[in-house]
Scaffold this motif. Structure first.
Motif, PDB file in Angstrom:
ATOM      1  N   LEU A  44       0.817  -1.218   0.000  1.00 14.62           N
ATOM      2  CA  LEU A  44       0.000   0.000   0.000  1.00 14.62           C
ATOM      3  C   LEU A  44       0.853   1.270   0.000  1.00 14.62           C
ATOM      4  N   TYR A  45       2.118   1.141   0.407  1.00 14.19           N
ATOM      5  CA  TYR A  45       3.005   2.303   0.365  1.00 14.19           C
ATOM      6  C   TYR A  45       3.230   2.789  -1.070  1.00 14.19           C
ATOM      7  N   MET A  46       2.995   1.902  -2.050  1.00 11.38           N
ATOM      8  CA  MET A  46       3.197   2.284  -3.446  1.00 11.38           C
ATOM      9  C   MET A  46       2.182   3.326  -3.911  1.00 11.38           C
ATOM     10  N   VAL A  47       1.040   3.422  -3.230  1.00  9.27           N
ATOM     11  CA  VAL A  47       0.008   4.387  -3.651  1.00  9.27           C
ATOM     12  C   VAL A  47       0.514   5.822  -3.546  1.00  9.27           C
ATOM     13  N   PRO A  48       0.987   6.292  -2.367  1.00  5.45           N
ATOM     14  CA  PRO A  48       1.500   7.674  -2.323  1.00  5.45           C
ATOM     15  C   PRO A  48       2.779   7.871  -3.117  1.00  5.45           C
ATOM     16  N   ILE A  49       3.610   6.816  -3.182  1.00  5.12           N
ATOM     17  CA  ILE A  49       4.857   6.943  -3.952  1.00  5.12           C
ATOM     18  C   ILE A  49       4.542   7.192  -5.430  1.00  5.12           C
TER      19      ILE A  49
END
Length: 271
Positions: A44-49
């Motif tokens: 889920l960290y890939m969403v803001p990245i």
């Protein structure tokens, strides 16, 4: 461009939506009281990245048609990866175990995320249309009178650098003179030869120009190529960033074959 601002706005909405989700879903605890969320779903960290990558790419200024397409497809790929990671992460989170959900925050976060991706899609469409429009030049060359303005006087513009000429046959027809511009470097326009079919040929960012350049460094009415006394002249139209011939900023000057003309971030060779 409007597309860039939509893309930036969509990226900001996605960041806000992810922040709201992180406070309601990613930090929640299961029925056993164990904290889960983002620690168990790092994807889920890939969403803001990915949203930050899209925003950063929107600030880049491509100097060619191919670079503009690469930039656009890079933004599309980044947002697509972010959406895929969000979907996979949320499904995995919900089906892995039972959680005590805060539906109000969850709903608000999802609304922001979905709205953000829809705004991104609209921005990509606007960007694509702008790129396609910039790769075409107007072929219906018209005179200044037909555009609703008073015609220029027939007196040739002031020449800032007179040159000696050998006697040649006079050709008073600008179309038969075969004058062309070859773009060797340009913003959102592939390199090509452009025929000057009018003795009063205008270049600028406005739609009513004979050659339209969608470049923020180009004025609405930037420069004009004029044919007078069997010679070609270029005349700056009081543009903000100026018109350059062979590296020198000019107001009006006569052109020779091989002269390099710089208008905004585009460079043409006159021949």
């Amino acid at each position: 461009m409007k597309g860039n601002w939509l893309i930036r706005g969509g990226g900001i909405l996605i960041l806000l939506g992810f922040f709201l989700l992180s406070r309601t879903v990613l930090g929640m605890s299961d029925l056993a009281g164990q904290t889960t969320g983002v620690y168990s779903q790092p994807i889920l960290y890939m969403v803001p990245i990915c949203a930050l990558v899209v925003i950063i790419l929107s600030f880049l200024k491509p100097h060619s048609y191919s670079r503009a397409l690469e930039n656009l497809w890079g933004q599309v790929a980044a947002s697509g990866i972010g959406a895929l990671c969000l979907t996979v992460g949320m499904l995995s989170l919900f089906f892995s175990s039972n959680y005590k959900l805060q539906f109000s925050g969850l709903f608000t976060g999802l609304v922001f995320l979905i709205t953000g991706y829809l705004v991104l899609l609209a921005g990509y469409i606007f960007q694509w249309l702008a790129i396609e429009e910039a790769t075409t030049t107007r072929t219906s060359y018209t005179t200044v009178t037909s555009a609703g303005r008073s015609p220029k006087t027939s007196v040739p513009p002031r020449v800032t650098r007179p040159r000696a000429r050998h006697p040649t046959a006079i050709n008073t027809n600008p179309i038969r003179s075969g004058a062309q511009l070859e773009m060797v470097h340009g913003i959102l326009l592939p390199s090509s030869a452009i025929s000057i079919r009018s003795g009063n040929f205008s270049i600028g960012r406005a739609r009513n120009n004979d050659l339209r350049l969608l470049d923020n460094y180009v004025s609405l009415q930037h420069a004009r190529f004029r044919f007078a006394e069997a010679k070609w002249f270029i005349q700056d139209q009081e543009s903000t960033n100026g018109t350059y011939v062979n590296g020198q900023r000019i107001r009006a000057t006569r052109l020779d074959k091989g002269d390099v003309n710089a208008i905004g971030r585009s460079t043409f060779v006159f021949f």
